[in-house]
Design an enzyme around this catalytic site. Structure first.
Site, PDB file in Angstrom:
ATOM      1  N   SER A 179      -9.873  -0.303   7.014  1.00 10.32           N
ATOM      2  CA  SER A 179      -9.295  -0.139   5.896  1.00 10.32           C
ATOM      3  C   SER A 179      -8.612  -1.656   5.394  1.00 10.32           C
ATOM      4  O   SER A 179      -8.139  -1.674   4.070  1.00 10.32           O
ATOM      5  CB  SER A 179      -8.307   0.962   5.722  1.00 10.32           C
ATOM      6  OG  SER A 179      -8.930   2.191   5.798  1.00 10.32           O
ATOM      7  N   LYS A 186       0.814  -1.245   0.007  1.00  5.92           N
ATOM      8  CA  LYS A 186      -0.016  -0.005  -0.033  1.00  5.92           C
ATOM      9  C   LYS A 186       0.988   1.238  -0.071  1.00  5.92           C
ATOM     10  O   LYS A 186       1.846   1.268   0.584  1.00  5.92           O
ATOM     11  CB  LYS A 186      -0.971  -0.001   1.325  1.00  5.92           C
ATOM     12  CG  LYS A 186      -1.965   0.942   1.196  1.00  5.92           C
ATOM     13  CD  LYS A 186      -2.911   0.799   2.525  1.00  5.92           C
ATOM     14  CE  LYS A 186      -3.862   2.018   2.554  1.00  5.92           C
ATOM     15  NZ  LYS A 186      -4.945   1.755   3.570  1.00  5.92           N
ATOM     16  N   SER A 208      -9.818   1.886   2.784  1.00 14.02           N
ATOM     17  CA  SER A 208      -8.720   2.540   2.083  1.00 14.02           C
ATOM     18  C   SER A 208      -7.702   1.542   1.276  1.00 14.02           C
ATOM     19  O   SER A 208      -7.058   1.963   0.255  1.00 14.02           O
ATOM     20  CB  SER A 208      -8.108   3.704   2.739  1.00 14.02           C
ATOM     21  OG  SER A 208      -7.122   3.068   3.632  1.00 14.02           O
TER      22      SER A 208
END
Lengths: 104, 498
Positions: free
Chosen positions: B178, B79, B154
């Protein structure tokens, strides 16, 4: 509880103070919508008033582990200046460049 | 040769045995990303040069007779709010465009030390603030199962990359769901470890008392393999601690012979009426039936303050975000406005130009709740409710091995559907934020699907355990995964229909 439950839009003065504190320059065109939006969220968050918290101590995060949080107080190498400056948007060999903050 | 749908464990075993090489895996992975990621938008950037050179070094060490690590040659995606040395890391923000970190995040360093190969950086909502991965300046990531829908967020890029067969393992971060919510919406496994078990050093901070780094995979066993590598105390993050009483590979060890027999699952009563989609609840009930059939007992339990969790989270997380994001000043690193007079204007303009609307909203809300006159009514109040939420979990967990419920109240929604209504977007996190507030471990695993418009969309079930009981929680999840025995299905149009 205080009187802080603005389900109504944040007023222009309040919003101006807030954007100054947050260091966010907002275009005039966006102010009204943002004030309304923040008022809406704050009104919704004010639902927490209905939760009884008498005598409850506030929590950052629970179970602090202080014994494992400590480390020897020893000098260790730190970032060299040259590397620290690598991502700076404006710099000279000695440091970060900023607009003049004192008058001549 | 396609390795797209193989497990991380199997790939690592093949590299260790010499059946394949790290280079072959890396080349195949890069080729697949090139071929299919145009459809999905998972990767913000790949690092072919760095990945191939790391792979060659691993292969050379094997040739020299060295023993390789647990993730030998396994391609991983990271990420983009986790720092990677020398590789651009933006947190999905214009603020950090072109930013090249000076060090690896500790979680990334641990993966590399276990001989994983970092392939590239994955899309996210800006600074991790969102539930749909459509807020970033680089465009949305699409759900592999239905490209008109969001992957969740996210860590949407991390989930879609794993579900789409681009990588077997990715790293995400979870501040209010997330990792778990996108894992649920994309049909993969996502773990939010107990707070303090995985280092946050090098994770670009959103809300420091809530942020946790964790893995996304296609199986519980692969998640355990990754956690064996990721978990541990780190001098660079004073909030970390070692897993109490841990053996060298506590997660993989806990999975051996894992069974649901005699285990007690607590179904959270309050979650039923908060589940927006009836099909999601049906999938949870089917999972409970499977668990019962495998010898588990299911009890209904009550979790107080469930509906207070999102407002509490909004106050705590935005307060911390407003402080954490204060570091972006247009001076030390990040975007700098070109037209600015004095230093205050330089900061205010740089921040206004480079932060997206959702990030600005959250900074302002956080500044408000911390400001003089409002601090007690909002921030202090939320911290008190937070303590009560942790107590409510402790009570609900009494006499059960884990809590169970849906991960998300609804399956993947359409791109843009909730973008204009932040409150509706925040509601998506109703089952996930409270675990972050309480610091507990939780895992989302696939539990079937719903088909609102004829296309099957994954549904995730969430298990929540006691603090630092993460290996036992993974073992329960493995038991449930085995009991469910879902048929292997793969997203259409991405190759490899096996």
């Amino acid at each position: 509880m205080s009187d802080a439950s603005p389900a109504t839009p944040l007023d222009p003065e309040g919003l101006a103070a807030l954007t100054n504190l947050a260091r966010l320059e907002l275009p005039d065109a966006e102010r009204a919508a943002l004030g309304e939006h923040l008022g809406r969220i704050l009104g919704w968050v004010a639902e927490l008033d209905s939760v009884e918290t008498e005598g409850v101590s506030p929590s950052q995060h629970d179970a602090p582990r202080t014994t494992e949080s400590l480390r020897p107080d020893a000098v260790r190498p730190s970032l060299e200046r040259e590397r620290a400056l690598l991502n700076a948007p404006a710099r000279d060999p000695l440091g970060f460049l900023v607009p003049r903050v004192v008058s001549e | 040769m396609s390795y797209a749908w193989e497990s991380a464990a199997s790939l690592a075993a093949q590299v260790r045995s010499g059946e394949t090489t790290a280079r072959a895996l890396t080349e195949a992975c890069l080729a697949r990303i090139e071929a299919v990621d145009g459809e999905l938008g998972c990767f913000l950037r790949t690092d072919a040069e760095g990945a191939l050179s790391a792979a060659d070094a691993i292969d050379a060490r094997r040739a020299a007779g060295e023993e390789l690590g647990a993730l030998a040659g396994v391609p991983v995606g990271v990420k983009d709010n986790l720092c990677t040395e020398g590789l651009e890391t933006t947190a999905g923000s214009r603020m950090l465009r072109g930013h090249r970190p000076l060090f690896d995040a500790s979680a990334v360093a641990r993966l590399k030390a276990a001989d994983a190969v970092v392939i590239g950086k994955l899309n996210l909502d800006e600074f991790g603030m969102g539930s749909s991965t459509e807020h970033g300046p680089d465009g949305p990531t699409r759900n592999p199962w239905d490209r008109t829908r969001v992957p969740g967020g996210s860590s949407g890029g991390s989930a879609a990359a794993v579900a789409g067969g681009l990588v077997p393992l990715s790293l995400g971060s979870d501040t209010g769901g997330s990792i778990r919510q996108p894992a649920a919406l994309c049909g993969c496994v996502g773990v939010k470890p107990s707070y303090g078990l995985v280092s946050r050093s090098g994770l670009i901070a959103f809300a420091s008392s809530l942020d946790v780094v964790g893995p996304l995979t296609r199986s519980v066993a692969d998640a355990a393999l990754a956690l064996d590598v990721l978990v541990g105390a780190d001098p660079a993050d004073m909030t970390t601690h070692a897993l109490p009483g841990a053996s060298p590979a506590p997660f993989s060890a806990a999975l051996e012979g894992a069974s649901l027999k005699g285990k007690v699952l607590g179904l959270v009563r309050e979650y039923r009426e908060l589940t927006e989609d009836a099909g999601v609840w049906s999938a949870v009930e089917a999972a409970l039936d499977a668990a019962r059939a495998a010898g588990a007992e299911v009890r209904e339990v009550s979790l107080d303050l469930t509906s207070a969790a999102i407002p509490t989270y909004q106050v705590v997380s935005t307060a911390e975000a407003s402080s954490n994001l204060g570091r972006y000043d247009g001076i030390h690193y990040g975007h700098r406005a070109q037209e600015a007079g004095d230093i205050v204007q330089l900061m205010s303009r740089s921040r206004a130009e480079a932060f997206g609307p959702e990030v600005q909203r959250r900074i302002l809300l956080g500044t408000f709740v911390l400001s003089s006159g409002f601090y007690d009514a909002y921030y202090l109040k939320a911290q008190k409710v937070r303590r009560q939420i942790a107590a409510a979990f402790a009570q609900a967990l009494e006499g059960v091995d884990a809590l169970i419920g849906p991960t998300s109240p609804l399956p993947a929604f359409k791109l843009g559907e909730r973008e204009q209504d932040p409150l509706a977007m925040y509601a998506v996190d109703v089952f996930t934020v409270s675990t972050n507030l309480a610091g507990l471990p939780a895992i989302s695993l696939p539990a079937g699907s719903v088909s609102p418009e004829g296309t099957a969309l994954p549904v995730g079930v969430q298990l929540t355990g006691r603090r630092d009981s993460d290996p036992a929680l993974l073992a329960l999840a493995a038991g449930l995964e085995a009991a469910l025995a879902l048929p292997t299905t793969r997203p259409a149009g991405l190759g490899g229909q096996a």
